[in-house]
Write a protein that holds these residues in place. Structure first.
Motif, PDB file in Angstrom:
ATOM      1  N   GLU A 111      43.316  45.999  36.327  1.00  0.00           N
ATOM      2  CA  GLU A 111      43.603  44.651  36.810  1.00  0.00           C
ATOM      3  C   GLU A 111      44.109  44.696  38.242  1.00  0.00           C
ATOM      4  N   GLY A 116      41.620  45.142  40.976  1.00  0.00           N
ATOM      5  CA  GLY A 116      40.683  44.039  41.187  1.00  0.00           C
ATOM      6  C   GLY A 116      39.396  44.161  40.404  1.00  0.00           C
ATOM      7  N   THR A 152      37.318  41.098  39.496  1.00  0.00           N
ATOM      8  CA  THR A 152      36.609  40.377  40.562  1.00  0.00           C
ATOM      9  C   THR A 152      35.320  41.070  40.990  1.00  0.00           C
ATOM     10  N   HIS A 196      44.635  46.213  45.897  1.00  0.00           N
ATOM     11  CA  HIS A 196      44.048  45.636  44.692  1.00  0.00           C
ATOM     12  C   HIS A 196      43.369  44.294  44.961  1.00  0.00           C
ATOM     13  N   SER A 197      43.607  43.726  46.131  1.00  0.00           N
ATOM     14  CA  SER A 197      42.989  42.442  46.479  1.00  0.00           C
ATOM     15  C   SER A 197      42.721  42.367  47.981  1.00  0.00           C
ATOM     16  N   ASN A 240      36.385  39.204  49.221  1.00  0.00           N
ATOM     17  CA  ASN A 240      37.192  40.248  48.602  1.00  0.00           C
ATOM     18  C   ASN A 240      36.446  41.572  48.458  1.00  0.00           C
TER      19      ASN A 240
END
Length: 224
Positions: free
Chosen positions: A100, A103, A106, A181-182, A202
């Motif tokens: 998670e 990312g 996504t 992570h983002s 992203n």
């Protein structure tokens, strides 16, 4: 980590065997064997058969080459990922905290896999008619729009340049910001002597696609 779900119903279908839905919504990071990979393998084939049948029914006089282009557009990763997001399938994906944070939710490839896994689970739970009804409901509107709608923007921009004997577009990364992570990538799409456009995303691919879409809209006069 999200808890294992007791969910039985998704996108309007109630599973007789909820464990199949749970498997379809379990990322490999969470389980070594009980995850969506096998169902994704199956769903890919079910989707292909259903979409191919749809196309033959909808375009009875169309040549194989154009049918194949339509088919490719409808089953490509970007289309499946968009379906996963629009239907909320990826929102129910269960994965580890580490995945998670990285990312994973996504990522287009993961989103596309979840779509195919849910289709595979529907097929095993209710048979081909159930999976086919789901696909027909959600893919038929896309099919009517034609293959060019689903062609990625980078390809459309490249073809626009080739048709006018212009230099091919190229892409420059201007910035990368945000946590690991983002991340947020800022990409510039350029066609020499014609113009450029900048966009963010992203993922590099996402930012490139957005920049290509913006530049194409400017070059074709769709954006004043």
């Amino acid at each position: 980590m999200r808890p294992m779900s007791n969910q039985k119903t998704i996108v309007g279908y109630t599973f007789k065997s909820p464990s199949l839905l749970e498997e379809a919504l379990t990322h490999p990071s969470l389980s070594g064997s009980h995850n969506y990979q096998r169902l994704e393998f199956l769903g890919d084939r079910v989707l292909g058969l259903s979409v191919a049948t749809l196309l033959l029914e909808a375009f009875p006089g169309e040549a194989e080459g154009k049918l194949n282009r339509r088919f490719t557009a409808l089953v490509r990763r970007e289309t499946l990922a968009e379906m996963s997001r629009s239907l909320g399938l990826v929102d129910d994906l269960m994965l580890t905290p580490g995945a998670e944070t990285e990312g994973t939710r996504t990522k287009e490839a993961v989103q596309a896999d979840v779509t195919e896994a849910v289709i595979g689970a529907m097929y095993l739970d209710g048979g081909f008619e159930v999976a086919d009804a789901f696909i027909r409901k959600h893919w038929a509107p896309l099919m009517k729009e034609g293959p060019s709608v689903h062609k990625d923007h980078k390809t459309q921009l490249q073809e626009w340049c080739q048709a006018r004997s212009l230099p091919l577009p190229y892409y420059k990364m201007l910035d990368r910001s945000g946590p690991d992570h983002s991340p947020v990538f800022t990409i510039q799409a350029i066609v020499e002597n014609k113009g450029s456009a900048t966009a963010q995303g992203n993922a590099k691919r996402q930012a490139e696609q957005a920049a290509a879409a913006d530049l194409l809209a400017t070059l074709t006069g769709e954006r004043k």
